[in-house]
Scaffold this active site. Structure first.
Site, PDB file in Angstrom:
ATOM      1  N   ASP C  17     -12.765  18.553 -16.090  1.00  0.00           N
ATOM      2  CA  ASP C  17     -11.480  18.229 -15.654  1.00  0.00           C
ATOM      3  C   ASP C  17     -10.639  19.424 -16.198  1.00  0.00           C
ATOM      4  O   ASP C  17     -11.187  20.403 -16.892  1.00  0.00           O
ATOM      5  CB  ASP C  17     -11.037  16.817 -16.112  1.00  0.00           C
ATOM      6  CG  ASP C  17     -11.029  16.897 -17.976  1.00  0.00           C
ATOM      7  OD1 ASP C  17     -10.862  17.933 -18.366  1.00  0.00           O
ATOM      8  OD2 ASP C  17     -11.007  15.845 -18.334  1.00  0.00           O
ATOM      9  N   PRO C  60     -27.426  -4.344 -10.489  1.00  0.00           N
ATOM     10  CA  PRO C  60     -25.964  -4.109 -10.781  1.00  0.00           C
ATOM     11  C   PRO C  60     -25.363  -4.557 -12.067  1.00  0.00           C
ATOM     12  O   PRO C  60     -26.044  -5.135 -13.049  1.00  0.00           O
ATOM     13  CB  PRO C  60     -25.305  -5.081  -9.755  1.00  0.00           C
ATOM     14  CG  PRO C  60     -26.301  -5.499  -8.770  1.00  0.00           C
ATOM     15  CD  PRO C  60     -27.703  -5.164  -9.463  1.00  0.00           C
TER      16      PRO C  60
END
Lengths: 137, 137, 137, 137
Positions: C17, C60
């Site tokens: 970032d 999941p």
């Protein structure tokens, strides 16, 4: 002619979309990784080091042109083959071919320029540095 | 001529790279979102519904060609303006222009085809469906 | 005790970032890749194969808990060390430790369940299959 | 009590995985966007401005804890509801609840610290600035 490098990619479940195939912006992501990998393999320092001595922050893109020939899916190992197709005064064309064994999946050409920040903080392209070009030959 | 749609993007911190500007594959990601948004605005069902009635799983990419004119950074609101530049028998060219107010940041053309799965599960392109083309006119 | 696997990660420029460090959701992305890698190393077929014989579409997440101890940046090679900390009847706890050489950068625990689709297409968890648990022991 | 903000998310096709549901690291990505959105809504300048006057480069994460209750898919509009649950001397706990209308899909707590760079360029946390805390009250 330039040097040529190979960058390995393991396709992940999360790289794939509801159609079960690689979501295409990931190919651009891998080509960007292969682009920096090319320069590092040629002996160019990573951008965070290079910026300290030369002001160069990296090689932002001016243009990409990519053809998608075959899909890929997770669990596959791909190779990105990278070279420099052409050096111009202020830009260069980097070519990436994404292969699965002998099969060409995707081919992209990127037009990039070495950039610095000017006094106002804006990105500005500079002529391709001779020493970097020599390292990549 | 086709319809034209606009898709808003809020640029996030995490969309930007160590140079502080949008990491370019995110432009492709936003164009893909704008592409589906275009069809939904024209009245085409989302792919997960369309697949049940027509077998069409979406519009995978054959080719992209994108020019990057100006960088963007986080906190900015962009607009992606999308239309169909050309319909051919089996493919179509979708154009996306990413704007910050009146400034063109990035322009891309995508060649896409409507695809189904054949009996072996492979993706196969089909002629552009007339009813979808009519919805988009 | 379960088996333990190691998954290598090359940190890319685009994973970082504007602060120059890995954008943290990428650690979750790498842990997810390490999770599937663990099962494949243990001999479990990839989800797209397993779904055909068992209906299982994957594992999941129900919960994640991650601590970030040290940042990482591009050009670094990391290793994700993965094992199963606990099997319960319907869920399991998978642990991932992201290392740079001997330094622990990030540690995460994921609570996951094996899931199938019910007749209405909704995801539904099932008891951990005995044969899979045996493969991972 | 702190202020509370709402951040809208349009789920994209490319945010979803081969199971057709949101790939979970995207929830972390949206929470990060909601975190910065919270501070900007409270009147804190974006990090690239704040760094010039205070040296603060942002609020890196020390820990996340997230529960996933219901899946989401593309075409849906979600809302991330964000507030500060607790201020300590050097860290704060930010809470994000991802809603689809009245349904809670995902809830996360992030432990973050305001950070500067020390003379060697390393990130170092500082006590929560009083003026920022006041803006968020």
């Amino acid at each position: 002619m330039s040097r040529a490098t190979t960058f390995a990619v393991q396709v992940q479940f999360g790289d794939c979309d509801p159609a079960g195939i690689v979501f295409f912006p990931n190919f651009s992501r891998w080509m960007d990784a292969a682009s920096l990998h090319f320069f590092v393999q040629c002996g160019v320092p990573p951008w965070r080091e290079l910026v300290k001595t030369t002001g160069i922050i990296g090689t932002p893109l001016l243009e990409i042109h990519t053809r998608f020939l075959q899909p890929a899916t997770y669990g596959e190992t791909l190779e990105v083959h990278t070279d420099i197709e052409e050096w111009r005064r202020k830009v260069f064309i980097q070519r990436h071919r994404v292969m699965r064994n002998e099969t060409l999946l995707c081919e992209g050409r990127e037009t990039r320029a070495f950039c610095i920040r000017d006094a106002e903080g804006r990105l500005r392209s500079i002529p391709v540095p001779d020493d970097i070009r020599t390292l990549c030959a």
